[in-house]
Write a protein that holds these residues in place. Sequence first.
Motif, mmCIF file in Angstrom:
data_model
loop_
_atom_site.group_PDB
_atom_site.id
_atom_site.type_symbol
_atom_site.label_atom_id
_atom_site.label_comp_id
_atom_site.label_asym_id
_atom_site.label_seq_id
_atom_site.Cartn_x
_atom_site.Cartn_y
_atom_site.Cartn_z
ATOM 1 N N PHE A 195 127.745 111.615 -10.376
ATOM 2 C CA PHE A 195 126.367 111.741 -9.910
ATOM 3 C C PHE A 195 126.095 113.166 -9.438
ATOM 4 O O PHE A 195 125.064 113.770 -9.800
ATOM 5 C CB PHE A 195 126.114 110.754 -8.768
ATOM 6 N N LEU A 196 126.989 113.722 -8.631
ATOM 7 C CA LEU A 196 126.779 115.055 -8.080
ATOM 8 C C LEU A 196 126.716 116.108 -9.175
ATOM 9 O O LEU A 196 125.853 117.000 -9.162
ATOM 10 C CB LEU A 196 127.898 115.380 -7.094
ATOM 11 N N VAL A 197 127.621 116.016 -10.153
ATOM 12 C CA VAL A 197 127.664 117.014 -11.226
ATOM 13 C C VAL A 197 126.406 116.935 -12.089
ATOM 14 O O VAL A 197 125.804 117.966 -12.422
ATOM 15 C CB VAL A 197 128.931 116.816 -12.076
ATOM 16 N N VAL A 198 125.992 115.731 -12.466
ATOM 17 C CA VAL A 198 124.793 115.590 -13.304
ATOM 18 C C VAL A 198 123.547 116.001 -12.532
ATOM 19 O O VAL A 198 122.647 116.655 -13.074
ATOM 20 C CB VAL A 198 124.666 114.142 -13.819
ATOM 21 N N PHE A 199 123.479 115.647 -11.248
ATOM 22 C CA PHE A 199 122.362 116.064 -10.405
ATOM 23 C C PHE A 199 122.262 117.587 -10.374
ATOM 24 O O PHE A 199 121.168 118.150 -10.499
ATOM 25 C CB PHE A 199 122.571 115.514 -8.992
ATOM 26 N N ALA A 200 123.399 118.265 -10.239
ATOM 27 C CA ALA A 200 123.393 119.729 -10.202
ATOM 28 C C ALA A 200 122.934 120.317 -11.531
ATOM 29 O O ALA A 200 122.183 121.308 -11.561
ATOM 30 C CB ALA A 200 124.789 120.240 -9.842
ATOM 31 N N ASN A 201 123.379 119.742 -12.645
ATOM 32 C CA ASN A 201 122.937 120.221 -13.963
ATOM 33 C C ASN A 201 121.434 120.070 -14.128
ATOM 34 O O ASN A 201 120.748 120.991 -14.606
ATOM 35 C CB ASN A 201 123.665 119.447 -15.061
ATOM 36 N N LEU A 202 120.906 118.917 -13.751
ATOM 37 C CA LEU A 202 119.462 118.693 -13.874
ATOM 38 C C LEU A 202 118.674 119.625 -12.969
ATOM 39 O O LEU A 202 117.666 120.220 -13.387
ATOM 40 C CB LEU A 202 119.144 117.232 -13.536
ATOM 41 N N MET A 203 119.131 119.781 -11.736
ATOM 42 C CA MET A 203 118.401 120.653 -10.814
ATOM 43 C C MET A 203 118.443 122.103 -11.269
ATOM 44 O O MET A 203 117.469 122.850 -11.063
ATOM 45 C CB MET A 203 118.982 120.530 -9.407
#
Length: 558
Positions: A195-203
Amino acid sequence: MSEPSSFRLRPSALSRAWPWLAALTSGGLLTLCFPRWDQGWLAWLALTPLICAAFFSHTAGRRVGLRKAALGFVAGLVFFTSTFHWLSTTLSELYQNPWLLALAPLVALVFGFYFAFWTWFIGAVLVRADAARKFPRSLSNLATAAAGASAWVAHEWVRERLFGGFGWNGLGVALHRDLPMIQIAEFTGVPGLSFLVVFANLMAVIVVRRIIGEIGPVFLKRVRWEFSLSIALIVLVWAYGVRQLWRNDLGPGVPLRVVAVQPNIPQTEKFDPAMQERIFSELAKLTGLAAATRPAAQLVLWPESSTPRSMFADDQSYHFVLDQARALSGALLLGSTEFDPDTLADYNIAALLTPRAGQPRIYRKMHLVPFGEYLPLRPVFEPFCGELVPSDFRAGTEFTVFDLPDPRIRIAALICFEDTLGELTRRFVQKGAQALVNLTNDGWFAQSAAAEQHLANAVLRAVENRRPLIRCGNTGVTCAVDAYGRVDRWLRPFQQGFAARDVHVPTAGPLTFYTRHGDWLSHLSMLATAGVLVRALFAWWRGRGARRGSLADGAASR
């Protein structure tokens, strides 16, 4: 003289090509995140090309959603074919069967649909209302990134369970060497890291696009606090991890003297009855040397399927194992197979023999590997890979925890790929396991990336449950992983030998949040994803009704 038009790179051609190039790039970057390359830092940006393609290409016209899904499918096809290529290369060579070269591409064709769903979700559902894709509102941007990360976690959860499940190399596993970041796994498990990694990519994509769109007179007047909150979240996770590593305190514990035997029997010989005497001789030699070590071993480990036949297959095999166990001052834990005459079923087992116990205690493997320990849809696949799985094992049903007499601790035996499954492993810890032991045989996959990928996935089990993990493999990787994810390699892969080590086993450590509640974040992510889809469906239905009404009004006015 003007250049011929056929040699000009027209913008329309470039606009058609770049989304597919971006999808290919993301698939390649994701592959580099895992062994054998193991560049986990790339996970923080690996999805950004695919996200750009999903957000900013094919924004109008027919079949927009299908085009978005196709981009994800291409990225998934590249990633799964390349990261699991060892399924094809090693097994086709081992069995001399060219049909098995298709195994990795077939897996990728199925798993590619998970990426297709996610790219369709973020490109055709999440940002459908923002036609300009300028992302002007901070709160909306945070919600978009959180929903996109939830959808990623949801599809990884489904992949781990559907059709027998093969959840290897979830995106959060790419961080397995980043010790500060993985400490939150005691709360969230691997889903929290993904979740954290994908959230960072999207942001990253959203914030950069917003900044580009707001360059001008009002640039400095806008507050983009979604960027600040995203950075703060990552820093907070890192700081918590540093604090945990600095404290390094799991409460009272006892040392467990472990000897792991790595026989390094080639896979072509391992189940050959003609090689039984040689294999017995190698095991006896290594175990005899282990018995002579000082201080004396309290637990001796043999890997999965240690002997060519089941230890219960005949008197010779059974008495060989018993004689080796009796020569030890501690317990012997080994992998074997068992035939149950009552159910007429074969089981993959771990057996514990202790000096005082009359009969071995048995754990029957609960999670079977499809195309390894059983053949799904056997009538369909048997002509192609029936040689690979000539008969099916049956899954066990009990979370068996073994009691060691000295020291008086409780251990769980995880067989083969079971140490890659967070939900399964935590159930053993709930039952009282104070240490985890993995008995495996990755010799099937020769000197490919499979063994290192297996270890990368297993590291997170120790952190999730704050329990040490001891691994004993036929060809490796034989090692120990402490409760913070630090790996101590005991023997080199494909080296015959044994290693004696003391492993600190906590005796009074509380159950972690993840041990008690499991994949709670995955369940929330499933609900969040379903909620977004239902909302999008209602919006589409209302829009469809409005369009019909406007067409009817136009027809009436004429």
